[in-house]
Scaffold this motif. Structure first.
Motif, mmCIF file in Angstrom:
data_model
loop_
_atom_site.group_PDB
_atom_site.id
_atom_site.type_symbol
_atom_site.label_atom_id
_atom_site.label_comp_id
_atom_site.label_asym_id
_atom_site.label_seq_id
_atom_site.Cartn_x
_atom_site.Cartn_y
_atom_site.Cartn_z
ATOM 1 N N THR A 41 0.832 -1.208 0.000
ATOM 2 C CA THR A 41 0.000 0.000 0.000
ATOM 3 C C THR A 41 0.863 1.253 0.000
ATOM 4 O O THR A 41 0.582 2.214 -0.721
ATOM 5 N N TYR A 42 1.921 1.227 0.803
ATOM 6 C CA TYR A 42 2.809 2.393 0.838
ATOM 7 C C TYR A 42 3.485 2.611 -0.511
ATOM 8 O O TYR A 42 3.561 3.744 -1.002
ATOM 9 N N LEU A 43 4.006 1.530 -1.102
ATOM 10 C CA LEU A 43 4.697 1.669 -2.391
ATOM 11 C C LEU A 43 3.755 2.188 -3.469
ATOM 12 O O LEU A 43 4.130 3.043 -4.277
ATOM 13 N N GLN A 44 2.521 1.672 -3.489
ATOM 14 C CA GLN A 44 1.555 2.150 -4.470
ATOM 15 C C GLN A 44 1.188 3.606 -4.211
ATOM 16 O O GLN A 44 1.129 4.417 -5.139
ATOM 17 N N ALA A 45 0.924 3.923 -2.942
ATOM 18 C CA ALA A 45 0.521 5.294 -2.604
ATOM 19 C C ALA A 45 1.642 6.290 -2.913
ATOM 20 O O ALA A 45 1.389 7.367 -3.464
ATOM 21 N N SER A 46 2.883 5.932 -2.566
ATOM 22 C CA SER A 46 4.001 6.828 -2.842
ATOM 23 C C SER A 46 4.227 6.982 -4.340
ATOM 24 O O SER A 46 4.582 8.070 -4.816
ATOM 25 N N ARG A 47 3.984 5.885 -5.076
ATOM 26 C CA ARG A 47 4.119 5.958 -6.530
ATOM 27 C C ARG A 47 3.072 6.895 -7.119
ATOM 28 O O ARG A 47 3.382 7.767 -7.942
ATOM 29 N N LYS A 209 -6.122 10.184 -12.706
ATOM 30 C CA LYS A 209 -6.516 8.795 -12.935
ATOM 31 C C LYS A 209 -6.835 8.554 -14.408
ATOM 32 O O LYS A 209 -6.547 7.482 -14.940
ATOM 33 N N GLU A 210 -7.409 9.547 -15.053
ATOM 34 C CA GLU A 210 -7.707 9.416 -16.484
ATOM 35 C C GLU A 210 -6.429 9.478 -17.311
ATOM 36 O O GLU A 210 -6.279 8.735 -18.279
ATOM 37 N N SER A 211 -5.513 10.332 -16.925
ATOM 38 C CA SER A 211 -4.240 10.426 -17.652
ATOM 39 C C SER A 211 -3.398 9.169 -17.487
ATOM 40 O O SER A 211 -2.685 8.751 -18.403
ATOM 41 N N GLU A 212 -3.487 8.553 -16.308
ATOM 42 C CA GLU A 212 -2.689 7.365 -15.996
ATOM 43 C C GLU A 212 -3.581 6.123 -15.893
ATOM 44 O O GLU A 212 -3.344 5.243 -15.061
ATOM 45 N N SER A 213 -4.600 6.044 -16.741
ATOM 46 C CA SER A 213 -5.598 4.968 -16.626
ATOM 47 C C SER A 213 -4.981 3.576 -16.758
ATOM 48 O O SER A 213 -5.341 2.657 -16.009
ATOM 49 N N SER A 214 -4.041 3.398 -17.665
ATOM 50 C CA SER A 214 -3.423 2.075 -17.848
ATOM 51 C C SER A 214 -2.623 1.674 -16.624
ATOM 52 O O SER A 214 -2.738 0.543 -16.117
ATOM 53 N N LEU A 215 -1.815 2.606 -16.119
ATOM 54 C CA LEU A 215 -0.999 2.316 -14.941
ATOM 55 C C LEU A 215 -1.884 2.097 -13.722
ATOM 56 O O LEU A 215 -1.645 1.181 -12.920
ATOM 57 N N TYR A 216 -2.917 2.919 -13.580
ATOM 58 C CA TYR A 216 -3.812 2.795 -12.428
ATOM 59 C C TYR A 216 -4.524 1.443 -12.446
ATOM 60 O O TYR A 216 -4.654 0.779 -11.417
ATOM 61 N N SER A 217 -4.973 1.028 -13.626
ATOM 62 C CA SER A 217 -5.631 -0.279 -13.750
ATOM 63 C C SER A 217 -4.678 -1.412 -13.409
ATOM 64 O O SER A 217 -5.057 -2.390 -12.755
ATOM 65 N N MET A 220 -4.335 -1.666 -9.714
ATOM 66 C CA MET A 220 -5.533 -2.238 -9.093
ATOM 67 C C MET A 220 -5.558 -3.764 -9.276
ATOM 68 O O MET A 220 -5.933 -4.507 -8.368
ATOM 69 N N ILE A 221 -5.159 -4.222 -10.468
ATOM 70 C CA ILE A 221 -5.088 -5.670 -10.710
ATOM 71 C C ILE A 221 -4.038 -6.301 -9.801
ATOM 72 O O ILE A 221 -4.248 -7.371 -9.220
ATOM 73 N N GLU A 222 -2.917 -5.616 -9.660
ATOM 74 C CA GLU A 222 -1.860 -6.105 -8.756
ATOM 75 C C GLU A 222 -2.383 -6.201 -7.324
ATOM 76 O O GLU A 222 -2.072 -7.143 -6.598
ATOM 77 N N ASN A 223 -3.197 -5.227 -6.924
ATOM 78 C CA ASN A 223 -3.769 -5.228 -5.581
ATOM 79 C C ASN A 223 -4.670 -6.442 -5.371
ATOM 80 O O ASN A 223 -4.618 -7.103 -4.334
ATOM 81 N N VAL A 224 -5.515 -6.717 -6.373
ATOM 82 C CA VAL A 224 -6.424 -7.862 -6.278
ATOM 83 C C VAL A 224 -5.640 -9.168 -6.206
ATOM 84 O O VAL A 224 -5.935 -10.055 -5.393
#
Length: 354
Positions: A41-47, A209-217, A220-224
């Protein structure tokens, strides 16, 4: 409560040792899960924070509308910039035209932004004082044509995103932008509700989130997938718990029926054994919470030495509650299942059992 506690930690048939193993393994599993979740969570949030700070801001409005937006949101960081594409040498870059109020996480390692600012990696590779840049610009006829310009390098920069961003971006003063550039106004710190208000007011808005939609998705998949992998650990624990409940119920069968014969209600006897496993599960969760609180600060220090990253790990309350509820649920289900099987057994069959 007294009977439940005594049965939970009964010494007969090695039950106390099994109970202690269940408590330790469940607590350690919850602890490992919480620490992994906290780190991820920290790594994702900091990223994401770095992306919002440097590349794709919370809200980007098309056009030069800083004065309008500043009047609407005086407490937010609002600044204008422009973007265009360029060729420098054999490499393609995105040029960002910025002013003095630019709040995009630029850190100058040398010089300033009065001229062309280049990334540190490019400066190390070439160590030149000037740079030829080919960009699309407005020609004398008003048409957009390629233009070759030589700029003096006045700044060497770096950002929190590192080479991923730095190696693709050049910076020039805002005054260098022309009609061929794409003008934008960024807002940092704005909420989702306020962004929707801007859309309703007719502004063309793009969120990070719209600009980085691919990375954000992908994140999220990594989180799941991370939750799925951690869940497999608890499947093993569930199987172990089922075996422990089954052995305990069968090992204490005569004692349960003795309580029936002595006049205790069946429901109360069943609740005693249900509470026994509830105690074990509660102790597992409590021990896990204590271990997490102790180990998170230690993990923070270890990550500095292991991977060279300073972390600020928080207790993953949501994940901890979810997996704790899972442990409670499986314990309850297995106990109820054994209680149901208990009803099929005749008193005399147990009394005469050797």
């Amino acid at each position: 409560m007294m009977l439940s506690f005594r049965y939970a930690f009964s010494k007969t048939s090695g039950h106390r040792a099994r109970t202690i193993r269940i408590i330790i393994t469940s607590a350690l599993s919850l602890t490992v899960m919480a620490i992994v979740l906290s780190i991820m969570t920290y790594l994702q949030a900091s990223r994401f924070d770095s992306i919002r700070e440097v590349r794709s801001f919370d809200c980007v409005v098309d056009g030069e509308v800083k004065s309008e937006l500043k009047a609407m949101y005086p407490d937010y960081s609002i600044f204008q910039y422009a973007e265009g594409e360029a060729l420098a040498g054999s490499s393609a870059y995105l040029v960002r035209y910025i002013g003095e109020d630019y709040d995009g996480g630029l850190r100058y390692l040398g010089g300033n932004g009065t001229g062309l600012s280049i990334p540190y990696s490019l400066y190390i590779a070439e160590k030149a004082a000037y740079k030829n840049v080919v960009m699309l610009g407005e020609g004398s006829s008003g048409r957009v044509v390629p233009q070759n310009k030589e700029y003096r390098i006045t700044g060497i920069y770096a950002t929190a995103l590192g080479y991923e961003f730095d190696d693709t971006m050049l910076f020039l003063p805002y005054s260098e932008a022309d009609s061929a550039s794409d003008f934008k106004t960024a807002i940092k710190g704005i909420s989702e509700e306020e962004i929707q208000d801007l859309r309703d007011a007719g502004y063309s808005v793009t969120t990070w989130k719209e600009s980085e939609s691919s990375l954000y998705s992908a994140f999220m998949i990594e989180n799941v997938m991370m939750y799925v992998v951690l869940s497999l650990l608890f499947v093993i624990i569930a199987v172990s718990s089922k075996q422990s409940v089954r052995l305990f119920y069968r090992g204490k069968r005569k004692e349960r029926f003795e309580l029936y014969i002595l006049g205790m209600e069946r429901r109360r006897v069943q609740n005693i054994f249900l509470m026994s496993f509830a105690m074990v599960t509660a102790l597992s969760i409590l021990l896990a919470a204590v271990l997490i609180i102790i180990l998170l600060p230690i993990t923070e220090r270890l990550t500095v030495y292991a991977i060279g990253i300073v972390t600020e790990l928080a207790f993953p309350v949501g994940g901890f509650i979810a997996f704790s509820l899972f442990l409670i649920l499986v314990t309850l289900l297995f106990t109820l299942y054994e209680r149901f099987n208990d009803r099929k057994i005749d008193f005399l069959e147990v009394i005469h059992e050797r």
